[in-house]
Design a protein around this motif. Sequence first.
Motif, mmCIF file in Angstrom:
data_model
loop_
_atom_site.group_PDB
_atom_site.id
_atom_site.type_symbol
_atom_site.label_atom_id
_atom_site.label_comp_id
_atom_site.label_asym_id
_atom_site.label_seq_id
_atom_site.Cartn_x
_atom_site.Cartn_y
_atom_site.Cartn_z
ATOM 1 N N THR A 360 0.980 -1.326 0.015
ATOM 2 C CA THR A 360 0.013 -0.194 -0.008
ATOM 3 C C THR A 360 0.911 1.343 -0.048
ATOM 4 O OG1 THR A 360 -0.239 0.142 2.234
ATOM 5 C CG2 THR A 360 -1.889 -1.369 1.256
ATOM 6 N N HIS A 361 0.315 2.298 0.113
ATOM 7 C CA HIS A 361 1.084 3.850 0.241
ATOM 8 C C HIS A 361 1.512 3.890 1.586
ATOM 9 C CE1 HIS A 361 2.431 7.698 -0.453
ATOM 10 N NE2 HIS A 361 1.706 7.679 -1.700
ATOM 11 N N SER A 362 2.706 4.223 1.676
ATOM 12 C CA SER A 362 3.384 4.296 2.839
ATOM 13 C C SER A 362 2.993 5.678 3.713
ATOM 14 C CB SER A 362 4.954 4.180 3.008
ATOM 15 O OG SER A 362 5.409 5.319 2.048
ATOM 16 N N ASP A 363 2.479 6.840 2.917
ATOM 17 C CA ASP A 363 2.182 7.992 3.660
ATOM 18 C C ASP A 363 0.797 8.014 4.542
ATOM 19 O OD1 ASP A 363 4.589 8.950 3.060
ATOM 20 O OD2 ASP A 363 3.860 9.915 1.252
ATOM 21 N N PHE A 364 0.216 6.788 4.359
ATOM 22 C CA PHE A 364 -1.317 6.757 4.647
ATOM 23 C C PHE A 364 -1.605 6.060 5.579
ATOM 24 C CE2 PHE A 364 -1.201 8.961 0.656
ATOM 25 C CZ PHE A 364 -1.697 10.179 0.508
ATOM 26 N N ASP A 365 -2.744 5.935 6.399
ATOM 27 C CA ASP A 365 -2.925 4.833 7.296
ATOM 28 C C ASP A 365 -3.899 3.952 6.352
ATOM 29 O OD1 ASP A 365 -1.507 5.299 9.558
ATOM 30 O OD2 ASP A 365 -3.200 6.301 10.841
ATOM 31 N N ASN A 366 -3.849 2.763 7.057
ATOM 32 C CA ASN A 366 -4.697 1.571 6.142
ATOM 33 C C ASN A 366 -6.040 1.393 6.959
ATOM 34 O OD1 ASN A 366 -2.990 0.574 3.870
ATOM 35 N ND2 ASN A 366 -1.694 0.655 5.635
ATOM 36 N N CYS A 367 -7.382 1.652 6.346
ATOM 37 C CA CYS A 367 -8.473 1.293 6.951
ATOM 38 C C CYS A 367 -8.766 -0.270 6.679
ATOM 39 C CB CYS A 367 -9.816 1.904 6.435
ATOM 40 S SG CYS A 367 -9.762 3.648 7.216
ATOM 41 N N LEU A 368 -8.149 -1.410 7.440
ATOM 42 C CA LEU A 368 -8.217 -2.345 6.954
ATOM 43 C C LEU A 368 -9.229 -3.208 7.605
ATOM 44 C CD1 LEU A 368 -4.899 -4.645 6.702
ATOM 45 C CD2 LEU A 368 -6.835 -5.615 7.614
ATOM 46 N N THR A 369 -9.721 -4.063 6.616
ATOM 47 C CA THR A 369 -11.038 -5.033 7.034
ATOM 48 C C THR A 369 -10.735 -6.263 6.314
ATOM 49 O OG1 THR A 369 -12.771 -3.250 6.821
ATOM 50 C CG2 THR A 369 -13.346 -5.453 6.887
ATOM 51 N N ALA A 370 -10.733 -7.335 7.054
ATOM 52 C CA ALA A 370 -10.385 -8.646 6.914
ATOM 53 C C ALA A 370 -11.828 -9.535 6.975
ATOM 54 C CB ALA A 370 -9.246 -9.446 7.733
ATOM 55 N N GLU A 371 -12.152 -10.050 6.189
ATOM 56 C CA GLU A 371 -13.624 -10.871 6.116
ATOM 57 C C GLU A 371 -13.221 -12.389 5.691
ATOM 58 O OE1 GLU A 371 -16.348 -7.596 4.507
ATOM 59 O OE2 GLU A 371 -16.061 -9.336 3.150
ATOM 60 N N LEU A 372 -13.693 -13.542 6.706
ATOM 61 C CA LEU A 372 -13.171 -14.606 6.780
ATOM 62 C C LEU A 372 -14.463 -15.537 6.232
ATOM 63 C CD1 LEU A 372 -11.065 -15.266 9.800
ATOM 64 C CD2 LEU A 372 -10.385 -14.434 7.688
ATOM 65 N N TYR A 373 -14.385 -16.515 5.029
ATOM 66 C CA TYR A 373 -15.561 -17.100 4.643
ATOM 67 C C TYR A 373 -15.119 -18.609 4.564
ATOM 68 C CZ TYR A 373 -16.920 -12.498 2.706
ATOM 69 O OH TYR A 373 -17.591 -11.182 2.731
ATOM 70 N N ARG A 374 -16.314 -19.303 4.685
ATOM 71 C CA ARG A 374 -16.256 -20.632 4.551
ATOM 72 C C ARG A 374 -15.980 -21.217 2.808
ATOM 73 N NH1 ARG A 374 -17.186 -23.348 9.106
ATOM 74 N NH2 ARG A 374 -18.237 -22.209 10.791
ATOM 75 N N ARG A 375 -16.750 -20.609 2.342
ATOM 76 C CA ARG A 375 -16.567 -20.769 0.595
ATOM 77 C C ARG A 375 -16.280 -19.339 -0.039
ATOM 78 N NH1 ARG A 375 -21.563 -21.989 2.605
ATOM 79 N NH2 ARG A 375 -21.062 -24.046 2.484
ATOM 80 N N ARG A 376 -16.122 -19.617 -1.198
ATOM 81 C CA ARG A 376 -15.777 -18.661 -2.305
ATOM 82 C C ARG A 376 -16.692 -17.338 -1.942
ATOM 83 N NH1 ARG A 376 -16.196 -16.638 -7.479
ATOM 84 N NH2 ARG A 376 -14.483 -15.786 -8.348
ATOM 85 N N PRO A 377 -16.494 -16.148 -1.625
ATOM 86 C CA PRO A 377 -17.553 -14.990 -1.989
ATOM 87 C C PRO A 377 -17.691 -14.564 -3.423
ATOM 88 C CG PRO A 377 -15.439 -14.188 -0.900
ATOM 89 C CD PRO A 377 -15.410 -15.501 -1.286
#
Length: 460
Positions: A360-377
Amino acid sequence: MPRRSRWWWTAALVVSTAGLAYDLTLTGAGFGWFSFGYCPARDLYDSATRLWWPARAYLPLAWYAGLPGIVLAFLANWAATWRGRPRAGRVLARVAVAPLLVLYGLAPLAFAADIARDTGCLERWGGLLGVRLFVVPDAVAAAAALCVLAAVRVPGHRVRRVLRSVTRHRWPRRAAVPLAALALVAFLPVADLAVGDIARRPCEMHTVEGSASGAVDVLPFGAGEREFLCAARTSGGFRNVSDRDLLAYGHAACDAYRPGGADMYLVAAICPPAEADLRKRKAAEEAEFGAWKAANQRACDRARHRPLVRPLRVVRALMGTDYGIIESAETDDAFDDGLPDRLRAGGLVAALPGHLMILTHSDFDNCLTAELYRRRPPVEVKGWDHVVEVGYESPTGHIELMDPIAGMSDLPNLAFRGKGHYRVRVHYRKPDGDPGTTQDLLIMIYPGGGRRTVEYRPGS
């Protein structure tokens, strides 16, 4: 040549040759490491390398683990002794090996001093591998030089004979008292400039929470004259100033202090106005940093992703990076597998077994979201600037994304199925403002095989 000398000369030549052979086994070897801690001899060694490494390069006697110097000393001693001038041979041999003791003796002495003081300094020297690369070759060359000195050593009975011949005369005894008095007078000015006890001890630090990078070690403000002296000595600008004169300078600087002065950090320990000014500045910096983080967090909260199907789990974090890299490294091999080069070619995400990297870009904070799925979304590209999916094999069952420089993360383990194969789909949205705003990162993880990389939306 006496038998004792012949044995010592043989030892010197054998040890020096063995040192050269050992150096040849290290050709092309090298490593890097990070270390922390106070090891004074190691710091001295690092400072001295600026002087003796050029000397090693331009002094042929020191080449090849000092073997040329040892051979020259042997030939000079042998030739002088053969011509009936053994004293000249001893002097020439000592002159030839003296540079070797200077250039090769410091590393083993510094290492021994640090280890005797604190065994934890072994890590400061690079561990066992660092000792094998840096200390052992120098120790062997220094040992060969010591063997030469032993070979040309004057027997003890000759030394005693010379001393007796000197003490028979009256002038040495008559001159001893005046010389001692003159020495005391000569050293009085130097004694008056003694730096004092503070310079011989490490500064006493305590840990506080820093504004941007976690806990840091600082000197406490308002802790008195000892802390002022410690801080001044640490700066390195008062090496030849006594404690008394340095305190006088500090109090004078306090009397002349004005808000925002350049001496604020130096004199805060003994100057209440500077301490109060510094506390205000620190409080203002903390408040500004807190407001900036709160604004970024509000921006992340407003940009929450609404999944099209219900995920097994959702985790969020506001994450900054030093170099724009977010990664999970499960094995030691991950630090030398060439994945950064592949990542720069791909642009967003790259993976090898046990190693996952996101750019990502080093000058900006990341709004990071991780979503875990049992099958392909379902695939989502609307509203995103770059979407890439890769296959990832987790050999240990620990996918822990973090900034590798900070070495910590607010995210939990994302390998919810343990060891095995996963598909990792990364969505990226560019920041839309000046530095200080945020960039959005959505990571979908689900079980799936294959290492094929799919770019659903190419990035610019």
